[in-house]
Design a protein around this motif. Structure first.
Motif, short mmCIF file in Angstrom:
data_model
loop_
_atom_site.label_atom_id
_atom_site.label_comp_id
_atom_site.label_asym_id
_atom_site.label_seq_id
_atom_site.Cartn_x
_atom_site.Cartn_y
_atom_site.Cartn_z
N SER A 50 0.83 -1.21 0.00
CA SER A 50 0.00 0.00 0.00
C SER A 50 0.86 1.25 0.00
N ILE A 51 0.25 2.36 -0.41
CA ILE A 51 0.97 3.63 -0.38
C ILE A 51 1.21 4.08 1.05
N LYS A 54 4.59 3.63 2.45
CA LYS A 54 5.61 4.61 2.08
C LYS A 54 5.43 5.94 2.81
N HIS A 63 -4.30 11.42 -6.66
CA HIS A 63 -4.32 10.15 -7.39
C HIS A 63 -5.74 9.83 -7.83
N ASP A 134 -1.57 7.36 -10.49
CA ASP A 134 -1.19 6.91 -9.16
C ASP A 134 0.29 6.60 -9.19
N ASN A 136 2.24 5.73 -7.04
CA ASN A 136 2.66 4.60 -6.22
C ASN A 136 2.85 3.35 -7.09
#
Length: 200
Positions: A50-51, A54, A63, A134, A136
């Motif tokens: 998942s983002i 991070k 996003h 996105d 990510n």
């Protein structure tokens, strides 16, 4: 308010019923329920892919949802279940409304690599009027394909729609046209709970 963002008041039951009137609700992940539960997470508590792993409680950048699908969900329904101790708004930018013709052309011209659970595929940020963004899970195919500056310029010159949450408040977002983001979350606001349904 953009005509691509609409606000409702729903109960737990009417939330899913509303989604069913708009199209076909889909699961965001294989074997997961239709209704996602979204809460701010510390890095150490987040899913490895998942983002949140991070950024943790930092700012969630702009996003679109479901960018890893070959055809991203058309609509996103978000409902507030618990506000949390401090307000954490959702910020929305209608890219398709504020982009110029030249910017729209450029967004549809450059190639990006999209990582999904089924493998990698390639797509521009704008493909047949479907916005996909996105960072990510997306990266430009080459340095020449990196046109993120266009998105950044659109965001910079636009006043975002800011949704302040209250229990039961529900927003319908055109995910093919709009980006959304979330500001940094304080430790005493990690109990904010949003429910999400993706709709094709």
């Amino acid at each position: 308010m953009s005509n691509r963002v609409k606000i409702f008041q729903t109960s737990e039951n009417s939330f899913l019923k509303l989604a069913q009137t708009l199209g076909r609700p889909i699961s965001s992940r294989r074997n997961s329920p239709i209704i996602d539960i979204i809460t701010p997470k510390r890095k150490e508590d987040a899913h490895p892919q998942s983002i949140s792993k991070k950024i943790g409680l930092g700012r969630l950048p702009y996003h679109t949802d479901g960018a890893y699908f070959k055809i991203p969900p058309r609509y996103i329904l978000l409902r507030c279940k618990e506000v949390g101790e401090n307000q954490v708004p959702t910020q929305i930018v209608d890219v398709m409304r504020f982009a110029t013709k030249d910017e729209l052309f450029e967004l549809g011209f450059r190639t990006w690599k999209v990582s999904s659970r089924g493998g990698t595929f390639y797509s521009p940020i704008l493909n047949k009027n479907i916005l996909r963004y996105d960072l990510n899970i997306m990266q430009p195919y080459s340095k020449l394909d990196d046109n993120t500056s266009i998105i950044k310029n659109i965001i910079k010159r636009t006043s975002p729609i800011e949704i302040t949450w209250e229990a039961g408040k529900t927003i319908l977002l055109d995910n093919w046209a709009c980006l959304h983001a979330r500001p940094e979350v304080s430790e005493n606001s990690i109990n904010r709970i949003l429910q999400r349904i993706m709709i094709l």
